[in-house]
Design an enzyme around this catalytic site. Structure first.
Site, PDB file in Angstrom:
ATOM      1  N   GLN A 199      36.219  61.965  -6.197  1.00 20.16           N
ATOM      2  CA  GLN A 199      36.123  61.419  -4.829  1.00 20.16           C
ATOM      3  C   GLN A 199      37.213  60.380  -4.561  1.00 20.16           C
ATOM      4  O   GLN A 199      37.018  59.442  -3.790  1.00 20.16           O
ATOM      5  CB  GLN A 199      34.738  60.839  -4.575  1.00 20.16           C
ATOM      6  CG  GLN A 199      33.694  61.899  -4.272  1.00 20.16           C
ATOM      7  CD  GLN A 199      34.088  62.781  -3.087  1.00 20.16           C
ATOM      8  OE1 GLN A 199      34.670  62.328  -2.113  1.00 20.16           O
ATOM      9  NE2 GLN A 199      33.758  64.058  -3.183  1.00 20.16           N
ATOM     10  N   SER A 200      38.364  60.544  -5.173  1.00 19.46           N
ATOM     11  CA  SER A 200      39.442  59.565  -4.995  1.00 19.46           C
ATOM     12  C   SER A 200      39.976  59.549  -3.560  1.00 19.46           C
ATOM     13  O   SER A 200      40.435  60.580  -3.030  1.00 19.46           O
ATOM     14  CB  SER A 200      40.586  59.914  -5.951  1.00 19.46           C
ATOM     15  OG  SER A 200      41.736  59.172  -5.630  1.00 19.46           O
ATOM     16  N   ASN A 201      39.956  58.372  -2.961  1.00 14.68           N
ATOM     17  CA  ASN A 201      40.591  58.184  -1.650  1.00 14.68           C
ATOM     18  C   ASN A 201      42.106  58.193  -1.790  1.00 14.68           C
ATOM     19  O   ASN A 201      42.826  58.641  -0.897  1.00 14.68           O
ATOM     20  CB  ASN A 201      40.162  56.844  -1.047  1.00 14.68           C
ATOM     21  CG  ASN A 201      38.664  56.744  -0.939  1.00 14.68           C
ATOM     22  OD1 ASN A 201      38.027  57.572  -0.299  1.00 14.68           O
ATOM     23  ND2 ASN A 201      38.086  55.738  -1.594  1.00 14.68           N
ATOM     24  N   CYS A 210      43.855  59.923  -3.934  1.00 12.42           N
ATOM     25  CA  CYS A 210      44.346  61.305  -4.043  1.00 12.42           C
ATOM     26  C   CYS A 210      44.372  61.989  -2.679  1.00 12.42           C
ATOM     27  O   CYS A 210      45.339  62.682  -2.336  1.00 12.42           O
ATOM     28  CB  CYS A 210      43.508  62.085  -5.049  1.00 12.42           C
ATOM     29  SG  CYS A 210      43.804  61.543  -6.761  1.00 12.42           S
TER      30      CYS A 210
END
Ligand SMILES: *Cc1c(COP(=O)(O)O)cnc(C)c1O
Length: 327
Positions: free
Chosen positions: A77-79, A81
Site C-alpha cells: 500500500q505504498s503511497n 510507489c
C-alpha cells in the site's frame, strides 16, 4: 536564500502552493490550541501526497541522467510507489515497483492505482530480500537497455528532500506565524527537508515529527545526516545535528501499518469535525499523536499549530484498513 550559486533541476508535477485551512471546529472541541492543516494530500498527482514534492527533483535528476525507467520499492500500500508510477507516466517513462510483504488477495487502494498507472510489479515476500531484489531489478533493467533510475525508499535522498526545503519556503510565504509544525515522519525525507528549510528560510517556531515506525534514537540522526547532505545539494553546507531534530516516537510502538484505536479515533475525529480524510498508516497515527499531546497539555492553549497532511487516503479503501475503521 543566501546563495544563488546552485539551483537544482526541478520539474512541475505538483499543484503548488497547497492550501492551508483552519480547523475551527476541532480547535473549539478540544478547547485549544489553534489548529490549521497544510493540504499536501492535495499535491494533485494521482491523488496526491508528500512524495510528489520529492519527485519534482528526483525525476528531474533521473531525466538529466538520461533515465527512461523509474525503479523503486515499498509496501503493497505504498503511497510513494503510487506517486512514482504516476510521475513516470506523466513524464513518458516506464516504472518498475518492488513491493514487499504478504501479497494481498486483491488489488485495492494504492495497488489498484499502481496497476492502472501501468507500473510493472515485482513481489518480494520479506524485507530481508528487498534490497537484493531491488538491486537485481535495476541490473536487469540496465541489461535490457531500459535506462533505469533508482528512486530511494520513500524518495528520501538529498535530491528528494529538496522538495520539503522548498515546501518550508512556500509555507512561510503563506503565513510565518506558526508556533509548531507537526507531521508524520518515517523515511525522514520530509522532516530533513523541513529542518533544513527552517535554517535556510528562518522559520522561528518548532518542528515535531511523529515517528511512524522508528525509535527516535534511529530517526533523529538519520534526519540530521540527510538534512546535512541535502544542504550540499543546495550548494552551501549546513551542519544539522541530531539535537536539532525533534521526534516523538511513543506512537510508533504498534509497528508500521498497524491500525489501533488511536488511529481509528483520529481518523473519525478529523472526519466528523472538519470533513478531512486522514489515512490509516501515516496521518492517522500522526494526528492521533497530536491529539494525545494536546490532551496531555504539551502545547500552550493559545499556540498556533500547523499539521501537515501528507496524504495516503487510497489505503482507506484497502484491507485490512477498510474493514477495520469502525470498532
Ligand atoms: C511517505 C509518507 C509519509 C512519511 O514521509 P517521509 O518523508 O518518508 O518521512 C507521511 N505520510 C504519508 C501519507 C506518506 O506516504
Amino acid at each position: 536564500m543566501t546563495n544563488d550559486s546552485h539551483s537544482p533541476p526541478r520539474l512541475t508535477l505538483a499543484h503548488l502552493p497547497t492550501a492551508i485551512e483552519p480547523l475551527p471546529h476541532l480547535s473549539d472541541w478540544l478547547g485549544g490550541p489553534r489548529l490549521f492543516i497544510k493540504r499536501d494530500d492535495q499535491t494533485g498527482l494521482a491523488l496526491g501526497g508528500n512524495k510528489t514534492r520529492k519527485l519534482e527533483f528526483l525525476v528531474a535528476e533521473a531525466q538529466a541522467r538520461g533515465a527512461r525507467t523509474l525503479v523503486t520499492a515499498g509496501a503493497w500500500q505504498s503511497n510513494h510507489c503510487r506517486q512514482t508510477a504516476a510521475a513516470a507516466a506523466r513524464r513518458g517513462m516506464d516504472c518498475i515497483l518492488v513491493l514487499t510483504g504478504e501479497r494481498p488477495a486483491q488489488a485495492t487502494g494504492n495497488l489498484l492505482l499502481d496497476q492502472l498507472l501501468n507500473a510493472q510489479i515485482i513481489a518480494t515476500a520479506d524485507r530481508s530480500d528487498r534490497d537484493r531484489v531491488l538491486q537485481e531489478t535495476v541490473e536487469q533493467a540496465e541489461a535490457r537497455g531500459q535506462a533505469p533510475y533508482l528512486v530511494p525508499y520513500g524518495g528520501s535522498s538529498p535530491t528528494g528532500a529538496l522538495g520539503y526545503v522548498f515546501a518550508m519556503q512556500e509555507v512561510l510565504k503563506q503565513d510565518e506565524d506558526w508556533d509548531w509544525m507537526v507531521f508524520a515522519s518515517s523515511s525522514g525525507g520530509t522532516q530533513a527537508g523541513l529542518v533544513l528549510g527552517q535554517q535556510v528560510f528562518g522559520y522561528r517556531g518548532s518542528l515535531l515529527g511523529i515517528s511512524i515506525d522508528e525509535p527516535a534514537p534511529v530517526l533523529r540522526p538519520r534526519v540530521a545526516d540527510l538534512a546535512t547532505d541535502t544542504s550540499l545539494a543546495l550548494g552551501e553546507r549546513r551542519a544539522i545535528s541530531a539535537d536539532m531534530v525533534q521526534v516523538e516516537d511513543r506512537y510508533a510502538a504498534p509497528g508500521y501499518g498497524v491500525l489501533t484505536d488511536r488511529e481509528r479515533d483520529a481518523i473519525q475525529t478529523f472526519a466528523r469535525h472538519e470533513g478531512i480524510l486522514l489515512d490509516p498508516v501515516y496521518t492517522g497515527r500522526a494526528a492521533g499523536g497530536l491529539l494525545d499531546l494536546i490532551r496531555r497539555g504539551f502545547f500552550p492553549r493559545d499556540a498556533r499549530i500547523l499539521f501537515w497532511h501528507t496524504g495516503g487516503q487510497p489505503a482507506l479503501f484497502a484491507e485490512p484498513y477498510q474493514s477495520d475503521l469502525f470498532r
